[in-house]
Every structure is written in C-alpha cells, then in structure tokens.
Design a protein around this motif. Structure first.
Motif, mmCIF file in Angstrom:
data_model
loop_
_atom_site.group_PDB
_atom_site.id
_atom_site.type_symbol
_atom_site.label_atom_id
_atom_site.label_comp_id
_atom_site.label_asym_id
_atom_site.label_seq_id
_atom_site.Cartn_x
_atom_site.Cartn_y
_atom_site.Cartn_z
ATOM 1 N N ALA A 117 0.859 -1.189 0.000
ATOM 2 C CA ALA A 117 0.000 0.000 0.000
ATOM 3 C C ALA A 117 0.896 1.241 0.000
ATOM 4 O O ALA A 117 2.093 1.166 0.301
ATOM 5 C CB ALA A 117 -0.905 0.004 1.223
ATOM 6 N N ASP A 279 -1.419 -2.805 -3.556
ATOM 7 C CA ASP A 279 -2.764 -2.674 -3.000
ATOM 8 C C ASP A 279 -3.407 -1.417 -3.598
ATOM 9 O O ASP A 279 -2.856 -0.329 -3.494
ATOM 10 C CB ASP A 279 -2.645 -2.561 -1.481
ATOM 11 C CG ASP A 279 -3.987 -2.498 -0.772
ATOM 12 O OD1 ASP A 279 -4.965 -2.030 -1.379
ATOM 13 O OD2 ASP A 279 -4.050 -2.906 0.401
ATOM 14 N N THR A 280 -4.576 -1.571 -4.219
ATOM 15 C CA THR A 280 -5.243 -0.417 -4.846
ATOM 16 C C THR A 280 -6.449 0.065 -4.042
ATOM 17 O O THR A 280 -7.366 0.679 -4.587
ATOM 18 C CB THR A 280 -5.680 -0.766 -6.284
ATOM 19 O OG1 THR A 280 -6.556 -1.895 -6.262
ATOM 20 C CG2 THR A 280 -4.466 -1.074 -7.153
ATOM 21 N N THR A 281 -6.427 -0.182 -2.744
ATOM 22 C CA THR A 281 -7.539 0.245 -1.889
ATOM 23 C C THR A 281 -7.743 1.753 -1.935
ATOM 24 O O THR A 281 -8.881 2.232 -1.931
ATOM 25 C CB THR A 281 -7.293 -0.214 -0.437
ATOM 26 O OG1 THR A 281 -7.211 -1.640 -0.409
ATOM 27 C CG2 THR A 281 -8.410 0.245 0.481
ATOM 28 N N ARG A 282 -6.647 2.516 -1.977
ATOM 29 C CA ARG A 282 -6.823 3.968 -1.976
ATOM 30 C C ARG A 282 -7.563 4.428 -3.235
ATOM 31 O O ARG A 282 -8.486 5.244 -3.152
ATOM 32 C CB ARG A 282 -5.480 4.701 -1.881
ATOM 33 C CG ARG A 282 -5.729 6.207 -1.775
ATOM 34 C CD ARG A 282 -4.539 7.090 -1.643
ATOM 35 N NE ARG A 282 -5.023 8.432 -1.314
ATOM 36 C CZ ARG A 282 -4.492 9.566 -1.757
ATOM 37 N NH1 ARG A 282 -3.425 9.545 -2.528
ATOM 38 N NH2 ARG A 282 -5.017 10.724 -1.412
ATOM 39 N N SER A 285 -11.179 3.690 -2.847
ATOM 40 C CA SER A 285 -11.854 4.592 -1.910
ATOM 41 C C SER A 285 -12.123 5.957 -2.532
ATOM 42 O O SER A 285 -13.048 6.668 -2.122
ATOM 43 C CB SER A 285 -11.022 4.756 -0.636
ATOM 44 O OG SER A 285 -9.845 5.527 -0.880
ATOM 45 N N ARG A 289 -12.126 2.013 -10.224
ATOM 46 C CA ARG A 289 -11.908 0.575 -10.345
ATOM 47 C C ARG A 289 -11.128 0.309 -11.620
ATOM 48 O O ARG A 289 -11.488 0.777 -12.695
ATOM 49 C CB ARG A 289 -13.248 -0.174 -10.402
ATOM 50 C CG ARG A 289 -14.100 -0.044 -9.151
ATOM 51 C CD ARG A 289 -13.498 -0.791 -7.965
ATOM 52 N NE ARG A 289 -14.405 -0.855 -6.808
ATOM 53 C CZ ARG A 289 -14.585 0.106 -5.932
ATOM 54 N NH1 ARG A 289 -13.927 1.253 -6.086
ATOM 55 N NH2 ARG A 289 -15.406 -0.043 -4.913
#
Length: 309
Positions: A117, A279-282, A285, A289
């Motif tokens: 991340a 990690d592409t969570t940011r 959020s 996508r």
C-alpha cells in the motif's frame, strides 16, 4: 469546460495515448519535448521544444507562462529532474501529476506477505543523492528504480507542488511497446525456447497502456493529492505469463526453475524472487476501479503474435 494542460513527454507509449484522450475531451494541450520524436497531433496541440534535464532551458521556456490547470510529468526520473520541476513550476499549476512506478517498492520485496500500500513506503525517509550521475546514459537502467524513488522523495519533502504520484503497475502494450517485455514471452513460445524462472508464485501487478491512460485522465479531474497505486486485478508471475502465452497460442511450452545464483540478464522480465503486488484500496476509496488483466491481456498477446509472424 476545457482545461489548459501541459504534458512533459507525450510522444510515445502511453504518453501519446494520454495526449489523444485529453484532446478528445476538449482540453487545450501543450507538449514539452526535445523534439526528437514526431507526433501525430498536427496543429491540435502547442509544442515547446526543450530539454527536460536542462534547468536553464526549462526556466527560459516557461518564464512567460502564468498557469496550467494540470501538468503531467512523464519524464521525472531522478531527484535532479524533480528539483527542476519545483524551480520551474512551483506556483504555476493547480495540479502536478507525476507518472511514477511500482518499482519504487522494489526495496521492500520479501518484507511482507500482503500487497504494498502507499503508506508502506516511507517516502519522506528516503535518502536523496544529488551527486549521483543521474544523467549518465550508460547508467540509465541502473538509475531507474533509485531515481524514481528519490524523485518522489524530493517532491514530497519540498511540498511546493500540488502533487500526485501515480505508482503505475508494469505496463503492457502492443507491438509499439519499445521495452519489448511482452514480446519477449511471445518470442520464447514461438521459438520453442524454455523459460528459466526464479519463483513461479511471485506474481506482480500489471496495467495496459489504455487503462493507464484512463486513470491518468481521471486523476487529472480529481482533487486528491499524494501517492496512489494503479494496477489491475489479476497479478501474474513471469511463469504465469509464459504459460498464458503458450495456452493462447496453442503451443507446447517448457519452464525450468533456476536453482543456482542468477547471472545478470538470465531471467525474463517481471521474474522476481518474491511477490510484487500493489494494494489499490486507496484508488477504490476515491471511486476508481481498474478492472482485471483478463480484459485486455489476451488481445495484446495476439497482437505480438501477429507481429512475430
């Protein structure tokens, strides 16, 4: 409403796609390059001919320009480049977007089991070496990873630019890809050559040139700052990629694990000793996508296969 946008670079790879997308969206685009490569945009764009690495030339080229809405810096490869960006563009743009890379995490390989991340990399703690011969063409390959990392470190420590660094997964493209990395696997399969690999389970993150461009355009329309990872779902190792090419081309393949000390140049592109995923969570959020590599990978492999023929 169209924006006034500068693209530093923009004549090859996904930089050219970026310029095309910005023009299609109705923006006013200027590209800044040395002028060594042609572009297909005709009178639809403005051009500034300048050496990105020459601070005096850059200051002169942009002295009379008051402001850009967005600057995309595709050519920031070292802390020296970053320092020039600060001295030339501080106070002259509303958004400064640097094309960074997954490679900034290279020094963290094998340090954790989960994908990296943005906050896993302590960017402000990275050392900056301004005395290193960053612009020596003989050291271009060796400089890339360290240079991108230190460029980010310099820009974030300085803090005077409204900065986003897009850490892009390994970009795959069609036969126009000058890196030849995907073509390498198609060539291996078509020549019935075995793959020598280090770790079949060491998957890495990938992007297509088109998805990369889509995200850069989207990022320009947002307001967030800071680092952001950009990668599609569906990571692959070098072993996976080789098997994927063989399956798609209906060809028999052979893969041989390397058990000795690896010599420089012996392994294929994207062959790492440990998983190298982001990690592409940011990004999620923030509302983005990326999709899955299955959506474009087979098409690119077929393009390279036709080029091989």
């Amino acid at each position: 409403m169209g924006k006034n946008i500068l693209v530093i670079g923009g004549t090859r790879y996904f930089g050219k796609l970026l310029v095309q997308r910005l023009l299609n969206a109705g923006h006013q685009v200027t590209i800044a390059t040395r002028g060594h490569a042609s572009d297909p945009f005709g009178d639809r764009i403005k051009r500034i001919r300048v050496d990105r690495r020459n601070e005096r030339a850059m200051l002169a080229a942009f002295a009379g320009i008051e402001n850009y809405d967005i600057i995309y810096d595709q050519l920031c490869y070292s802390p020296l480049d970053a320092a020039i960006a600060v001295r030339v563009f501080a106070g002259k743009c509303k958004r400064y977007i640097v094309a960074s890379t997954i490679e900034v995490y290279r020094g963290l390989l094998a340090s954790q089991k989960s994908p990296f991340a943005e906050d896993d990399l302590q960017i402000l703690a990275q050392p900056i070496d301004t005395q290193y011969p960053w612009h020596d063409p003989k050291l271009a390959t060796q400089c890339y990873v360290m240079g991108k990392l230190q460029a980010e470190a310099y820009l974030y420590r300085d803090g005077s630019l409204p900065l986003v660094t897009v850490r892009i997964g390994h970009v795959l493209s069609g036969p126009e890809d000058f890196t030849g990395r995907l073509a390498h696997y198609v060539d291996l399969v078509r020549q019935f050559a075995p793959l020598r690999y280090a770790n079949a389970a060491a998957a890495s993150s990938f992007m297509s040139a088109q998805v990369t461009t889509d995200f850069l355009v989207w990022t320009g329309a947002q307001t967030f700052t800071g680092p952001v990872n950009a990668a599609c779902d569906g990571g692959l190792s070098a072993f996976d990629l080789y098997l994927r090419v063989g399956m798609l081309l209906d060809a028999e393949v052979r893969a041989l694990p390397v058990t000795h000390v690896v010599r420089p140049g012996e392994l294929s592109p994207f062959d790492y000793p440990a998983p190298f995923m982001m990690d592409t969570t940011r990004a999620a959020s923030l509302g983005y996508r990326f999709g899955h590599s299955d959506e474009w990978l087979d098409h690119l492999i077929r393009q390279h296969d036709l080029a091989f023929v």
